[in-house]
Design an enzyme around this catalytic site. Structure first.
Site, PDB file in Angstrom:
ATOM      1  N   MET A  82       0.864  -1.190   0.000  1.00 51.03           N
ATOM      2  CA  MET A  82       0.000   0.000   0.000  1.00 51.03           C
ATOM      3  C   MET A  82       0.893   1.229   0.000  1.00 51.03           C
ATOM      4  SD  MET A  82      -2.956  -1.064   2.725  1.00 51.03           S
ATOM      5  CE  MET A  82      -1.740  -1.687   3.856  1.00 51.03           C
ATOM      6  N   GLN A 130       6.906  -4.414  -4.452  1.00 51.98           N
ATOM      7  CA  GLN A 130       5.785  -4.317  -5.405  1.00 51.98           C
ATOM      8  C   GLN A 130       6.000  -3.123  -6.314  1.00 51.98           C
ATOM      9  OE1 GLN A 130       3.109  -1.680  -5.075  1.00 51.98           O
ATOM     10  NE2 GLN A 130       2.495  -2.288  -7.151  1.00 51.98           N
ATOM     11  N   TYR A 132       4.721  -1.160 -10.222  1.00 57.69           N
ATOM     12  CA  TYR A 132       3.972  -1.052 -11.462  1.00 57.69           C
ATOM     13  C   TYR A 132       5.013  -0.775 -12.533  1.00 57.69           C
ATOM     14  CZ  TYR A 132       0.087   0.143  -8.278  1.00 57.69           C
ATOM     15  OH  TYR A 132      -0.856   0.155  -7.286  1.00 57.69           O
ATOM     16  N   THR A 159       2.102  -5.522 -10.029  1.00 56.43           N
ATOM     17  CA  THR A 159       0.651  -5.303  -9.965  1.00 56.43           C
ATOM     18  C   THR A 159       0.143  -4.958 -11.354  1.00 56.43           C
ATOM     19  OG1 THR A 159       0.785  -4.619  -7.672  1.00 56.43           O
ATOM     20  CG2 THR A 159      -1.164  -3.910  -8.892  1.00 56.43           C
ATOM     21  N   LYS A 220       0.266  -9.725  -9.341  1.00 54.53           N
ATOM     22  CA  LYS A 220      -0.824  -9.351  -8.427  1.00 54.53           C
ATOM     23  C   LYS A 220      -1.963  -8.688  -9.183  1.00 54.53           C
ATOM     24  CE  LYS A 220      -1.762  -6.452  -4.347  1.00 54.53           C
ATOM     25  NZ  LYS A 220      -2.400  -5.223  -4.844  1.00 54.53           N
ATOM     26  N   ARG A 247     -10.608  -1.260  -5.450  1.00 53.51           N
ATOM     27  CA  ARG A 247     -10.216   0.107  -5.815  1.00 53.51           C
ATOM     28  C   ARG A 247     -10.028   0.297  -7.313  1.00 53.51           C
ATOM     29  NH1 ARG A 247      -8.216   2.741  -1.003  1.00 53.51           N
ATOM     30  NH2 ARG A 247      -6.408   3.816  -1.861  1.00 53.51           N
ATOM     31  N   ASP A 275      -5.882 -11.539  -1.717  1.00 55.23           N
ATOM     32  CA  ASP A 275      -6.167 -10.436  -0.797  1.00 55.23           C
ATOM     33  C   ASP A 275      -7.519  -9.821  -1.115  1.00 55.23           C
ATOM     34  OD1 ASP A 275      -5.995  -8.348  -2.730  1.00 55.23           O
ATOM     35  OD2 ASP A 275      -3.917  -7.877  -2.206  1.00 55.23           O
ATOM     36  N   GLY A 276      -7.995  -8.992  -0.159  1.00 53.06           N
ATOM     37  CA  GLY A 276      -9.288  -8.312  -0.319  1.00 53.06           C
ATOM     38  C   GLY A 276     -10.268  -8.770   0.740  1.00 53.06           C
ATOM     39  N   ILE A 278      -9.811  -9.455   4.019  1.00 52.50           N
ATOM     40  CA  ILE A 278      -9.388 -10.318   5.133  1.00 52.50           C
ATOM     41  C   ILE A 278      -9.463  -9.502   6.428  1.00 52.50           C
ATOM     42  CG2 ILE A 278      -7.450 -11.576   6.160  1.00 52.50           C
ATOM     43  CD1 ILE A 278      -8.422 -13.018   3.691  1.00 52.50           C
ATOM     44  N   ARG A 279     -10.372  -9.875   7.304  1.00 56.99           N
ATOM     45  CA  ARG A 279     -10.572  -9.142   8.562  1.00 56.99           C
ATOM     46  C   ARG A 279     -10.616 -10.056   9.781  1.00 56.99           C
ATOM     47  NH1 ARG A 279      -9.483  -6.179   5.123  1.00 56.99           N
ATOM     48  NH2 ARG A 279     -10.597  -4.348   4.337  1.00 56.99           N
TER      49      ARG A 279
END
Ligand SMILES: Cc1cc2nc3c(=O)[nH]c(=O)nc-3n(C[C@H](O)[C@H](O)[C@H](O)COP(=O)(O)O)c2cc1C
Length: 345
Positions: A82, A130, A132, A159, A220, A247, A275-276, A278-279
């Site tokens: 991030m 990570q 781009y 990504t 990714k 996003r 991912d996405g 996960i809590r």
């Protein structure tokens, strides 16, 4: 008597972080694209999945450890890349790297980090880089890869879901007010800085990437069997099933709903992460049951950083690891290897 509020789970961290951060920063972190349908779907799909526990199994000892690309980790829970951790805490990605190290896991550091990759790898623990392929100019990408490699990064995560930046409307009116700082672009004056319109790479770029680095390549942003198979064909050592936390393309499938077809398509040729949304430890359990080798956690890490810096991010990882261990015990799955497809309906 200590009556200070102690967050018991990731959602309570979310509430505390929201109180602490400015509305503009909150919007940047929380936003999904357009109507945020995919953002909500990431969570809804986890909630819809049902667990089928097996009982009277010996669960006296629970072992959550596993490996990713040969790297041992305490649990199959990594930190997603991030940008701009400095929005959440002054030590930024240096604090996050220390948290990953404390939790014995991998930190995937974004090219859009507030700090440079050299500062981040100096902090601690295994780091993957990570990126781009921003700069149409491959020369600049190559320099960045060489820096990451020299700094000790152990994998390149490319990504691929951002040929244009998603329309995060919640954030669009205020993003320019935020104090962007891109540590990897030290040559630029600090302050406001916006990337080009997107990162429109193609499979030809993946082939090129393979020729210039010996590091494992992780792709990714994959959401279909076809693209996953192409990723394996192009020599990716892993793919991340991801919609970028809702996003990018609104309306895209929830990552957990895309997982099974990706796992079937790569058929063991590369590792598959997700991912996405996960809590909870049970989200990790469901992902592993459906074939993910590991998951990556995004926003909750920033919530932890905002609430209590490096310790807060480490606490997020600890909570998820602990919840996973509970869920494994309660479902009769004492090791990661024992978590199988039958656990989920
Ligand atoms: C504030 C923010 C910044 C992000 N920046 C990047 C980035 O620089 N590179 C990238 O590949 N993904 C980025 N992502 C996506 C995450 O890597 C990850 O796919 C997503 O956050 C996972 O969903 P979750 O937040 O629901 O856990 C970002 C996500 C957020 C919330």
């Amino acid at each position: 008597l200590n009556n200070e509020f102690k967050a018991l789970n990731v959602f309570e961290y979310e509430g505390l972080a929201r109180q602490k951060l400015s509305p503009e920063t909150w919007a940047y972190i929380a936003a999904g694209a357009e109507d945020e349908v995919t953002l909500a779907r990431n969570r809804a799909s986890f909630e819809r999945l049902t667990l089928r526990p097996n009982l009277l199994v010996d669960v006296e000892r629970i072992d959550t450890s596993t490996t990713v690309l040969g790297q041992s980790v305490a649990a199959p829970i990594l930190i997603a890349p991030m940008g701009q951790h400095a929005f959440a805490c002054p030590d930024a990605e240096v604090a996050t790297a220390a948290a990953a190290s404390a939790a014995n896991t991998v930190f995937v550091a974004s090219i859009s980090s507030s700090r440079s990759i050299e500062e981040i790898t100096a902090a601690a623990g295994p780091v993957w880089f990570q990126m781009y392929l921003f700069f149409r100019d491959r020369g600049r990408s190559e320099v960045m890869i060489q820096r990451a490699q020299a700094a000790g990064c152990r994998a390149i995560v490319l990504t691929v879901d951002a040929p244009r930046w998603g329309r995060k409307e919640r954030n669009m009116r205020t993003e320019d007010d935020l104090p962007w700082q891109i540590g990897n672009l030290a040559a630029l004056p600090p302050g406001r800085y916006r990337y080009p319109d997107g990162a429109p790479a193609t499979w030809a770029d993946v082939e090129w990437l393979r020729t210039i680095t010996g590091l494992p390549i992780v792709i990714k942003g994959i959401l279909t069997a076809e693209d996953a198979a192409l990723g394996a064909d192009h020599g990716a050592q892993a793919v991340v099933v991801s919609n970028h936390g809702g996003r990018q393309l609104d309306g895209a499938v929830a990552s957990i709903d895309a997982l099974a077809e990706v796992v079937a398509a790569v058929d063991g040729r590369c590792e598959v992460y997700l991912d996405g949304g996960i809590r909870r430890g049970t989200d990790v359990l469901k992902s592993v049951a459906l074939g993910a080798r590991a998951v990556l956690v995004g926003r909750p890490i920033l919530w932890g950083l905002a609430v209590n810096g490096s310790q807060g991010a480490a606490e997020i990882l600890r909570l998820l690891q602990e919840e996973l261990a509970y869920a494994m015990a309660l479902s009769g799955r004492p090791t990661i290897r024992s978590i199988d497809r039958k656990l989920v309906r």
